[in-house]
Design a protein around this motif. Structure first.
Motif: not given
Length: 319
Positions: A31-34, A36-45, A159-167
């Motif tokens: 889910f993260l790599t295929e 969500l990755a198209e829509h966010v900028d990752w900060v890998p740690i 869905e809740a997580f993604v909604e909150r990060i975009f907000a």
């Protein structure tokens, strides 16, 4: 229309496919790599790598102590608690412009929930611990939207997580600029139905805050709005609250619709309330009619498209 701002999301590097796990492998999450990755900028740690451990490496575990859980290597018994918490303190300061964090589940450094804490030796473990690094980050940044990849397999939590990060990203973009009280009022107007779907009481509280926006010191207003907005969206959106918002929106466009279309939309909302269809069904009709009727206030609500539609996160029928 809703402005699309790409969230900045910290993530355990192994979840993106980096070979940094204790065995030299990774835990790449689809889910993260295929998706969500198209829509966010990752900060890998990867905190283990950042404190100087290699990959592969000796496995770690949490052990009880009078001062709280300690992070130790299983075989050589090296205590890594201090370097790990020191790293977290520095990293927390670096995350000021990050909108969320996806941690690796079941990790003694990065796990958020249910991490075994051993009494020492080979005795039984208390499985209610938090990873040392994750716990330090969440204490330092309590407003940060956090989740682990295991819980993101649940459709509702995802869905809740993604909604909150975009907000969070939209609010961060606003407050980082040269905003004026009228800009905050406009931001809030676009988010009113989204807030209402989560927390009706907070909806009223934030409304009073924004109504006095021109009278409050700018920085104090930003801090208070940021706190209240994030707290509201952290409250679970329920079917009943969604139905309430859908009817609010129907009321605002209903006068522009003929009786047949108005009845069709009301029927679809009732089907969602009865848990026969997914939320996307009444939302699609509502968006269509709001655009067709030219009701800009409803059309521009972030509630209708809180994140890119391509993520398809509202397609599940509620249980």
């Amino acid at each position: 229309m809703t402005t699309v701002v790409r969230p900045r999301v910290a993530v355990s590097s192994c979840l993106l496919g980096a070979p940094v796990r204790f065995n030299g492998g990774h835990s790449r999450d689809r889910f993260l790599t295929e998706e969500l990755a198209e829509h966010v900028d990752w900060v890998p740690i990867c905190p283990e790598i950042e404190i100087g451990l290699g990959a592969p490496r000796e496995t770690l575990r949490l052990e009880r102590s009078p001062d709280g859980p300690r992070l130790v290597t299983r075989r050589t018994r090296e205590d890594l608690t201090a370097p790990m918490t020191g790293l977290a303190a520095g990293r927390a300061a670096d995350l000021a412009d990050v909108d969320g964090y996806v941690f690796k589940s079941r990790s003694p450094s990065c796990g958020l929930h249910g991490i075994p804490v051993y009494a020492g030796g080979n005795g039984p473990a208390d499985r209610h611990g938090e990873g040392i690094f994750a716990a330090a980050i969440t204490r330092a940044r309590p407003e940060l939207v956090v989740e682990d990849e295991g819980r993101l397999h649940d459709a509702v939590l995802r869905e809740a997580f993604v909604e909150r990060i975009f907000a969070s990203a939209r609010l961060r973009a606003l407050l980082a600029g040269d905003w004026r009280p009228r800009d905050l009022v406009a931001f809030h107007a676009r988010h009113k139905m989204q807030i209402l779907s989560h927390a009706p009481a907070a909806y009223r509280e934030i409304g009073r805050l924004v109504a006095a926006a021109g009278e409050s010191p700018r920085e104090a207003l930003a801090r208070e709005y940021d706190r209240a907005f994030r707290a509201a969206l952290a409250t679970t959106a329920t079917v009943g609250r969604h139905v309430n918002v859908l009817h609010h929106c129907l009321g605002m466009i209903g006068g522009q619709l003929d009786p047949v279309r108005r009845a069709d939309l009301a029927e679809v909302i009732a089907s969602y309330r009865a848990r026969r269809v997914a939320l996307t069904v009444p939302l699609a009709l509502l968006r269509h009619h709001a655009r067709g009727a030219g009701v800009e206030y409803v059309r521009d609500q972030t509630y209708l498209s809180p994140y890119p539609d391509a993520l398809r996160l509202r397609n599940h029928v509620p249980a």
